[in-house]
Design a protein around this motif. Structure first.
Motif, PDB file in Angstrom:
ATOM      1  N   CYS A   1     -22.226   0.304   8.633  1.00  0.00           N
ATOM      2  CA  CYS A   1     -22.492   0.652  10.237  1.00  0.00           C
ATOM      3  C   CYS A   1     -21.342  -0.059  10.818  1.00  0.00           C
ATOM      4  O   CYS A   1     -21.446   0.732  11.741  1.00  0.00           O
ATOM      5  N   GLY A   2     -21.648  -1.548  10.387  1.00  0.00           N
ATOM      6  CA  GLY A   2     -20.647  -2.209  11.291  1.00  0.00           C
ATOM      7  C   GLY A   2     -19.301  -2.099  11.628  1.00  0.00           C
ATOM      8  O   GLY A   2     -18.656  -1.954  12.682  1.00  0.00           O
ATOM      9  N   GLN A   3     -19.013  -1.057  10.348  1.00  0.00           N
ATOM     10  CA  GLN A   3     -17.161  -0.678  10.527  1.00  0.00           C
ATOM     11  C   GLN A   3     -17.063   0.349  11.515  1.00  0.00           C
ATOM     12  O   GLN A   3     -15.996   0.954  12.668  1.00  0.00           O
ATOM     13  N   ILE A   4     -17.958   1.427  12.049  1.00  0.00           N
ATOM     14  CA  ILE A   4     -18.713   2.465  12.517  1.00  0.00           C
ATOM     15  C   ILE A   4     -18.137   2.150  13.514  1.00  0.00           C
ATOM     16  O   ILE A   4     -17.943   2.567  14.867  1.00  0.00           O
ATOM     17  N   GLU A   5     -19.809   1.161  13.455  1.00  0.00           N
ATOM     18  CA  GLU A   5     -20.100   0.523  15.803  1.00  0.00           C
ATOM     19  C   GLU A   5     -18.189   0.153  16.055  1.00  0.00           C
ATOM     20  O   GLU A   5     -17.302   0.406  16.809  1.00  0.00           O
TER      21      GLU A   5
ATOM     22  N   PHE B   1     -18.994  -1.405  -0.459  1.00  0.00           N
ATOM     23  CA  PHE B   1     -19.406  -1.979   0.840  1.00  0.00           C
ATOM     24  C   PHE B   1     -18.203  -2.419   1.210  1.00  0.00           C
ATOM     25  O   PHE B   1     -17.499  -2.971  -0.061  1.00  0.00           O
ATOM     26  N   ALA B   2     -18.297  -3.030   2.127  1.00  0.00           N
ATOM     27  CA  ALA B   2     -17.218  -4.023   2.688  1.00  0.00           C
ATOM     28  C   ALA B   2     -16.788  -5.414   2.741  1.00  0.00           C
ATOM     29  O   ALA B   2     -18.066  -6.022   2.667  1.00  0.00           O
ATOM     30  N   LEU B   3     -16.588  -5.747   1.873  1.00  0.00           N
ATOM     31  CA  LEU B   3     -16.360  -7.814   1.891  1.00  0.00           C
ATOM     32  C   LEU B   3     -16.080  -8.560   2.742  1.00  0.00           C
ATOM     33  O   LEU B   3     -15.180  -8.157   3.840  1.00  0.00           O
ATOM     34  N   GLN B   4     -16.794  -9.851   3.014  1.00  0.00           N
ATOM     35  CA  GLN B   4     -16.274 -10.360   4.121  1.00  0.00           C
ATOM     36  C   GLN B   4     -15.147 -10.495   3.963  1.00  0.00           C
ATOM     37  O   GLN B   4     -15.044 -11.580   2.576  1.00  0.00           O
ATOM     38  N   VAL B   5     -14.332 -11.096   4.748  1.00  0.00           N
ATOM     39  CA  VAL B   5     -12.970 -11.847   4.477  1.00  0.00           C
ATOM     40  C   VAL B   5     -13.146 -13.105   5.613  1.00  0.00           C
ATOM     41  O   VAL B   5     -13.196 -12.528   6.730  1.00  0.00           O
TER      42      VAL B   5
ATOM     43  N   ALA C   1      -7.831  -8.390   5.358  1.00  0.00           N
ATOM     44  CA  ALA C   1      -6.550  -8.458   4.492  1.00  0.00           C
ATOM     45  C   ALA C   1      -5.769  -8.822   4.922  1.00  0.00           C
ATOM     46  O   ALA C   1      -4.032  -9.777   4.870  1.00  0.00           O
ATOM     47  N   ALA C   2      -5.418  -7.966   6.786  1.00  0.00           N
ATOM     48  CA  ALA C   2      -4.067  -7.814   7.306  1.00  0.00           C
ATOM     49  C   ALA C   2      -4.107  -9.244   7.678  1.00  0.00           C
ATOM     50  O   ALA C   2      -2.283  -9.464   8.207  1.00  0.00           O
ATOM     51  N   GLN C   3      -4.691  -9.770   8.512  1.00  0.00           N
ATOM     52  CA  GLN C   3      -4.780 -10.686   9.049  1.00  0.00           C
ATOM     53  C   GLN C   3      -4.791 -11.907   8.021  1.00  0.00           C
ATOM     54  O   GLN C   3      -3.868 -12.632   8.505  1.00  0.00           O
ATOM     55  N   GLN C   4      -5.069 -12.159   6.537  1.00  0.00           N
ATOM     56  CA  GLN C   4      -4.873 -13.093   5.826  1.00  0.00           C
ATOM     57  C   GLN C   4      -3.507 -13.175   6.071  1.00  0.00           C
ATOM     58  O   GLN C   4      -2.451 -14.067   5.577  1.00  0.00           O
TER      59      GLN C   4
ATOM     60  N   LEU D   1      -4.127  -6.109  15.418  1.00  0.00           N
ATOM     61  CA  LEU D   1      -4.271  -6.338  14.007  1.00  0.00           C
ATOM     62  C   LEU D   1      -5.549  -7.015  13.864  1.00  0.00           C
ATOM     63  O   LEU D   1      -6.162  -7.084  12.660  1.00  0.00           O
ATOM     64  N   ARG D   2      -5.823  -7.434  14.971  1.00  0.00           N
ATOM     65  CA  ARG D   2      -7.676  -8.213  15.304  1.00  0.00           C
ATOM     66  C   ARG D   2      -8.489  -6.917  15.007  1.00  0.00           C
ATOM     67  O   ARG D   2      -9.815  -7.675  15.247  1.00  0.00           O
ATOM     68  N   ASN D   3      -8.199  -5.511  15.490  1.00  0.00           N
ATOM     69  CA  ASN D   3      -9.637  -4.595  14.792  1.00  0.00           C
ATOM     70  C   ASN D   3      -8.892  -3.815  13.950  1.00  0.00           C
ATOM     71  O   ASN D   3      -8.911  -2.624  13.013  1.00  0.00           O
ATOM     72  N   CYS D   4      -8.308  -4.712  13.043  1.00  0.00           N
ATOM     73  CA  CYS D   4      -7.990  -4.197  11.092  1.00  0.00           C
ATOM     74  C   CYS D   4      -9.095  -4.188  10.217  1.00  0.00           C
ATOM     75  O   CYS D   4      -9.325  -3.380   8.754  1.00  0.00           O
ATOM     76  N   GLY D   5      -9.676  -4.867  10.493  1.00  0.00           N
ATOM     77  CA  GLY D   5     -11.136  -5.363   9.674  1.00  0.00           C
ATOM     78  C   GLY D   5     -11.554  -4.167   9.289  1.00  0.00           C
ATOM     79  O   GLY D   5     -12.418  -3.659   8.336  1.00  0.00           O
ATOM     80  N   GLN D   6     -12.186  -3.374  10.564  1.00  0.00           N
ATOM     81  CA  GLN D   6     -13.069  -2.275  10.632  1.00  0.00           C
ATOM     82  C   GLN D   6     -12.357  -0.888  10.034  1.00  0.00           C
ATOM     83  O   GLN D   6     -12.915  -0.444   8.943  1.00  0.00           O
TER      84      GLN D   6
END
Lengths: 226, 226
Positions: free
Chosen positions: A198-202, B118-122, B127-130, B195-200
């Protein structure tokens, strides 16, 4: 292909409470849910303010205002629509009233700076996961994150054309919330995954803010092929 | 309302390289981009394997294979489509070849367990910010995260009906990538934020996996009101 919204739930008899319901998102959802046939109780710290807000929305008899505590007590399903800053405190205080109920969390932990909107870090992973931690006896479902309050409140807008992603770990609860969302004309409830996703949806709300600014739009999502 | 895809870019003369292009996502994008008129170079650690992959895709003359290094050198725009595990290492090694170019990152840091994706912690946020950190002399753009490889590779599918969210901090670069995406029939490039909003956006792929499982679909996104 399964019709996402055809969950077979008869939901129109439900009473829906909205915690923090005097904000834009809460008022907008209250208005649309009342128009869709639900009995809706707007909750606020100040019961008189909640009643005034309900009246100002055109006040169908199915729409009223109360304290947050009373809204939680008297409702079958409760929407958390308070600001993120008050999320943990208010839900913790109402854990007893919310026990045994479905809590729909639509809170987006988002910050703004001169470069626009960005997702806040949430220790629990998401607002919805935080809710699940402080409400162990409730079924927490994430939904209604991306609905534009402007559209919800616009009397010229008859249909809200978007899919409501519904996230949770209990199938009956996510089916119920999907059915509620699908009662609003144009909306469709679509299962969107477990609460841990849900984190990415928020956070995606920050992207929609960016899209709205770039394209002068009230952007929402549709899921293709569903 | 601005047409999201009407960025006025004439892009068909571009040579597009795809790092890690022998995987499903890379092959699928290579196939559709070549069909859309671009010259495409599939890159791989093993140049012979890249050439075989290009040939197996039906091999229009505009589609060829090479080493990752050569693909990066000879291309105007480069897509990073390697597995997440190899992302940082390969991009770091190719920083010189990629200098001055637009690097499109479509890598999704996603894990799977018995409860699904599930999303991995980066550490860098995404990935794009990396990629932006290890490629300080390139313009990094996030895009093509949600395109189903199955659909891209299906010869029965003429149109891929979805919006490609394009994220980045340089307007010319995001406009260019949006124009590239919009060349594929059915697709539309839509600016999706910084880019800072690419993680979600990367993490949202886990939700699409969940949606695909629930509804037996190949789900994608459309942005409404744009």
């Amino acid at each position: 292909m399964t019709a996402a919204h055809d969950t077979g739930n008869d939901v129109t008899d439900l009473v829906i409470g909205i915690l923090g319901g005097t904000g834009d998102q809460g008022r907008g959802l209250a208005r649309r849910l009342a128009m869709a046939g639900f009995t809706v109780i707007i909750g606020s710290r100040d019961a008189a303010r909640a009643a005034t807000t309900a009246g100002a929305l055109g006040g169908p008899p199915s729409l009223s205002g109360a304290s947050n505590e009373e809204a939680a007590q008297r409702s079958d399903v409760v929407i958390a629509a308070m600001p993120w800053e008050g999320h943990c405190g208010l839900l913790t205080a109402l854990a007893g009233e919310l026990a045994g109920k479905v809590l729909i969390d639509c809170v987006n932990p988002i910050g703004f700076d001169k470069r626009g909107a960005f997702a806040l870090q949430v220790a629990e992973g998401s607002a919805a996961q935080q809710a699940a931690l402080v409400l162990p006896d409730s079924q927490v479902v994430g939904a209604f994150h991306h609905v534009s309050a402007t559209l919800l409140l616009d009397p010229e807008v008859d249909r809200i054309e978007l899919d409501v992603l519904v996230l949770g770990d209990n199938r009956a609860a996510t089916d119920l919330v999907a059915a509620i969302a699908s009662r609003i004309p144009g909306m469709r409830g679509v299962y969107g995954g477990r609460l841990r996703n849900c984190g990415q949806i928020e956070a995606l709300t920050a992207n929609l803010v960016s899209i709205n600014r770039r394209y002068k739009a009230h952007a929402g999502l549709r899921i293709t092929d569903v």
